[in-house]
Design an enzyme around this catalytic site. Sequence first.
Site, short mmCIF file in Angstrom:
data_model
loop_
_atom_site.label_atom_id
_atom_site.label_comp_id
_atom_site.label_asym_id
_atom_site.label_seq_id
_atom_site.Cartn_x
_atom_site.Cartn_y
_atom_site.Cartn_z
N SER A 1 19.40 38.56 50.62
CA SER A 1 19.95 38.48 51.97
C SER A 1 19.02 37.69 52.90
O SER A 1 19.49 36.91 53.73
CB SER A 1 20.15 39.88 52.55
OG SER A 1 21.02 40.62 51.71
N THR B 1 29.10 41.82 48.14
CA THR B 1 27.67 41.50 48.18
C THR B 1 27.41 40.00 48.26
O THR B 1 26.57 39.57 49.07
CB THR B 1 26.99 42.09 46.92
OG1 THR B 1 27.19 43.50 46.91
CG2 THR B 1 25.51 41.79 46.90
N GLY C 1 25.28 31.15 39.59
CA GLY C 1 26.53 30.91 38.85
C GLY C 1 26.55 29.53 38.22
O GLY C 1 26.12 28.55 38.83
N THR D 1 19.64 32.20 46.04
CA THR D 1 19.01 33.52 45.87
C THR D 1 17.80 33.47 44.92
O THR D 1 17.83 32.79 43.90
CB THR D 1 20.05 34.50 45.30
OG1 THR D 1 21.16 34.52 46.17
CG2 THR D 1 19.49 35.90 45.16
N GLY E 1 47.42 58.23 35.10
CA GLY E 1 46.72 57.85 33.86
C GLY E 1 47.01 56.42 33.45
O GLY E 1 46.13 55.71 32.97
N GLU F 1 27.84 35.89 48.88
CA GLU F 1 28.20 35.14 50.10
C GLU F 1 27.84 35.96 51.34
O GLU F 1 28.50 35.86 52.38
CB GLU F 1 29.69 34.81 50.13
CG GLU F 1 30.12 33.77 49.11
CD GLU F 1 29.66 32.37 49.46
OE1 GLU F 1 29.40 32.07 50.64
OE2 GLU F 1 29.52 31.56 48.52
N ARG G 1 58.39 55.23 38.98
CA ARG G 1 57.90 56.43 38.31
C ARG G 1 58.49 57.67 38.95
O ARG G 1 58.47 57.79 40.17
CB ARG G 1 56.37 56.44 38.44
CG ARG G 1 55.70 57.65 37.86
CD ARG G 1 55.70 57.58 36.37
NE ARG G 1 54.77 58.53 35.78
CZ ARG G 1 54.59 58.64 34.47
NH1 ARG G 1 55.25 57.85 33.64
NH2 ARG G 1 53.75 59.51 34.00
C1 FAD Z 1 27.67 38.03 40.11
C2 FAD Z 1 26.77 37.41 41.13
C3 FAD Z 1 26.88 36.05 41.38
C4 FAD Z 1 26.02 35.44 42.29
N1 FAD Z 1 26.06 34.08 42.44
C5 FAD Z 1 25.10 33.48 43.19
C6 FAD Z 1 25.00 32.04 43.21
O1 FAD Z 1 25.77 31.33 42.55
N2 FAD Z 1 24.03 31.48 43.96
C7 FAD Z 1 23.16 32.24 44.70
O2 FAD Z 1 22.31 31.66 45.37
N3 FAD Z 1 23.23 33.60 44.69
C8 FAD Z 1 24.16 34.23 43.96
N4 FAD Z 1 24.23 35.61 43.92
C9 FAD Z 1 23.28 36.38 44.71
C10 FAD Z 1 23.92 37.06 45.90
O3 FAD Z 1 24.25 36.11 46.87
C11 FAD Z 1 22.94 38.10 46.42
O4 FAD Z 1 22.93 39.15 45.47
C12 FAD Z 1 23.33 38.63 47.80
O5 FAD Z 1 23.08 37.65 48.76
C13 FAD Z 1 22.57 39.91 48.18
O6 FAD Z 1 21.21 39.77 48.01
P1 FAD Z 1 20.39 40.84 47.16
O7 FAD Z 1 21.03 40.99 45.84
O8 FAD Z 1 18.96 40.43 47.19
O9 FAD Z 1 20.56 42.20 47.95
P2 FAD Z 1 19.58 42.80 49.02
O10 FAD Z 1 19.47 41.87 50.17
O11 FAD Z 1 18.33 43.26 48.40
O12 FAD Z 1 20.44 44.06 49.48
C14 FAD Z 1 20.33 45.35 48.83
C15 FAD Z 1 20.87 46.42 49.77
O13 FAD Z 1 20.05 46.45 50.95
C16 FAD Z 1 20.85 46.40 52.11
N5 FAD Z 1 20.20 45.58 53.14
C17 FAD Z 1 19.52 44.41 52.98
N6 FAD Z 1 19.11 43.94 54.16
C18 FAD Z 1 19.55 44.82 55.09
C19 FAD Z 1 19.47 44.88 56.51
N7 FAD Z 1 18.90 43.92 57.22
N8 FAD Z 1 20.04 45.92 57.13
C20 FAD Z 1 20.67 46.90 56.44
N9 FAD Z 1 20.77 46.90 55.10
C21 FAD Z 1 20.23 45.88 54.44
C22 FAD Z 1 22.16 45.73 51.67
O14 FAD Z 1 23.24 46.20 52.48
C23 FAD Z 1 22.30 46.15 50.24
O15 FAD Z 1 23.04 47.33 50.15
C24 FAD Z 1 25.09 36.22 43.03
C25 FAD Z 1 25.02 37.60 42.79
C26 FAD Z 1 25.82 38.19 41.85
C27 FAD Z 1 25.64 39.64 41.55
#
Ligand code: FAD
Length: 688
Positions: free
Chosen positions: A188, A469, A221, A182, A448, A471, A361
């Site tokens: 995504s 979100t 991570g 990412t 509660g 994977e 309960r």
């Molecule tokens: C705690 C944590 C650990 C992580 N660990 C790793 C890691 O180790 N390595 C790594 O590479 N990444 C990691 N990530 C990243 C994670 O894989 C991404 O956050 C995830 O793939 C989503 O991408 P984004 O955050 O850019 O969301 P976005 O793609 O920007 O999505 C935001 C919103 O837009 C919507 N959306 C996006 N595209 C579309 C579409 N085509 N159609 C409809 N709706 C859409 C989604 O549904 C979502 O609600 C981590 C994230 C977190 C928070």
Amino acid sequence: MNPNQTVEDESQPSNSTVARRIQRLSLHLTPLPPLQPSPQLNMLTCAKASKLEVDHGPLSSYMRGKHREIQEKIFEFFNSRPDLQTPIEISMDEHRELCMRQLMGLVREAKIKPFRYVVEDPAKYFAITEAVGSVDMSLGIKFGVQYSLWGGSVLNLGTKKHRDKYFEGIDNLDYPGCFAMTELHHGSNVQGLQTTATFDPITDEFIIDTPNDGAIKWWIGNAAVHGKFATVFARLILPTHDSKGVSDMGVHAFIVPIRDLKTNQTLPGIEIHDCGHKVGLNGVDNGALRFSSVRIPRDNLLNRFGDVSRDGKYTSSLPTINKRFAATLGELVGGRVGLAYASVGVLKISVTIAVRYSLLRQQFGPPKQPEVYILDYQSHQHKLMPMLASTYAFHFATQYLVEKYSEMKKTHDEQLVGDVHALSAGLKSYVTSYTAKSLSACREACGGHGYAAVNRFGSLRNDHDIFQTFEGDNTVLLQQVAGDLLKQYKDKFQGGPLSVTWNYLRESMNTYLSQPNPVTARWESTDHLRDPKFQLDAFRYRTSRLLQSVAARLRKHSKTLGSFGAWNRCLNHLLTLAESHIESVILAKFIDAVQNCPDARSRAALKLVCDLYALDRIWKDIGTYRNVDYVAPNKAKAIHKLTEYLSFQVRNIAGELIDAFDLPPYVTRAPIAMQSEAYAQYTQRVGF
Ligand SMILES: Cc1cc2nc3c(=O)[nH]c(=O)nc-3n(C[C@H](O)[C@H](O)[C@H](O)COP(=O)(O)OP(=O)(O)OC[C@H]3O[C@@H](n4cnc5c(N)ncnc54)[C@H](O)[C@@H]3O)c2cc1C
């Protein structure tokens, strides 16, 4: 019920009332013996209908299968090591260090070496993932980053030279690593990544660069504190002799050392920032990485799907960038399978805590009679029993996914690869969304007390939330399922093969698409409604109609809006289709599991739970079935009545059903069951 009319007249407590109150208070303060399996509750009159006899032992053996032993070993290890148990209150820095110590303890002291199972026995690997995630979800995720993501990328995207060099260090944690896909501007949309890896033919190296701030690797991570290596996803750039000067070969994966193995100092050209305190999973150190002309040897390209020779020539068995990209991502589905599996583990914990609490309960009751167990309220059964049924359904569905995944890893069968990809995307998104919602419902079901941190719902909810979100975002993944279904649908009409999970489309698309039968639409006998054929037909009918109607809409809109615009116009319809299909798969696997269960009592219990799962889902979507007269009004009413009755029947064996999950007290230690020493400690700590 009017709360003022309850149990006794408050102004004149009787002796028995006083005695009961004292007893109740003492329950809150005195440590009690551990909860016995199958607690013998005094059923209220309404709860005295015929109760199935079920023995949680054989049911549990059937559920747990052959990997129970390794899970027990893990639970025993953590049970014997209070110093490795995560306290309720802990700072982010302490949690990160504890999480690393937990992982080290697991590998070096308990001698659980998970990495070889990633290859040899994925089902065992996933059983370990579920168990460590139950201990502390941060540990489960840190474990997954090390072995599924960093380790998995080396194994699946690299070749023998990489395995030989890194296997041992990854397994024994000498080489803690990260998976850096990412970026700040692209999550995504992985194909939009901008980090570059430019080949330098003079030095035989790749030069890794972050071309702009949007390309900083984000959320990685293990990067903020512990990682020594990262698998970095970057565009492979080759110098050419034409006017352009370079050629972009698409996204590839590279092993990049990020910290010195001995001193832990960040290596030259690399900047690491901390992503800071998160909503949950604070035991995992997520960080951001920026690369400035970082040189790595050519050998560090994970070259299974594409390679660069000493003289800068690119070779690949796959002809296009898109095919290589699909093959690369296809190899990474293991992380997604693990998340779906672990999410069911979280659901089991949450449902166990909520059901156990509700079996103990008591609130309100008929005048001058004992108070009622809250699970005897119809509304409470309605909240929790279909959830318990879904937990069972998901258990068998994710087990099936793991079986298919293991088979795919052995055979590399192309059709199976596609099937597992879609199935893992669908189950991961469906199950994690369901679990996330259920965690709130379970908290609420415990009133509660559910809100006290000590009872775990807060951390479970916060830690699990992001499962929806990472994977692959759930909405994005469901679209992949819908896309796959449409492809299969198109293939069907062109006479192509259909993959295993989708077979029902071939077998019965015509049946499902014909007008509903007005006679069967009126059948309402219990035997008919509990017939798996009726239930599966109803699920598949819905999916087939959704598939046919969305295909027609897409065809229509693409003429004016183009394919991207048409897809967006039909997006909600597509998501409903994907969910409907996944529900059909879940039900089919549950029905198989019921039929294959060797123990008669367990089979009868599972059949009851499976019927509740199926009929509750049909009832929740009754509008769809009524709209097309698949179900006549009298039948709809019968489905509703039977669903309530089944909920009540499941309530009668709920204790045995949660016991069959076989979770150790250490995992479901939430003191709200008012049965544990922890509760007494808790009440003392808050000032009693
Ligand atoms: C705690 C944590 C650990 C992580 N660990 C790793 C890691 O180790 N390595 C790594 O590479 N990444 C990691 N990530 C990243 C994670 O894989 C991404 O956050 C995830 O793939 C989503 O991408 P984004 O955050 O850019 O969301 P976005 O793609 O920007 O999505 C935001 C919103 O837009 C919507 N959306 C996006 N595209 C579309 C579409 N085509 N159609 C409809 N709706 C859409 C989604 O549904 C979502 O609600 C981590 C994230 C977190 C928070």
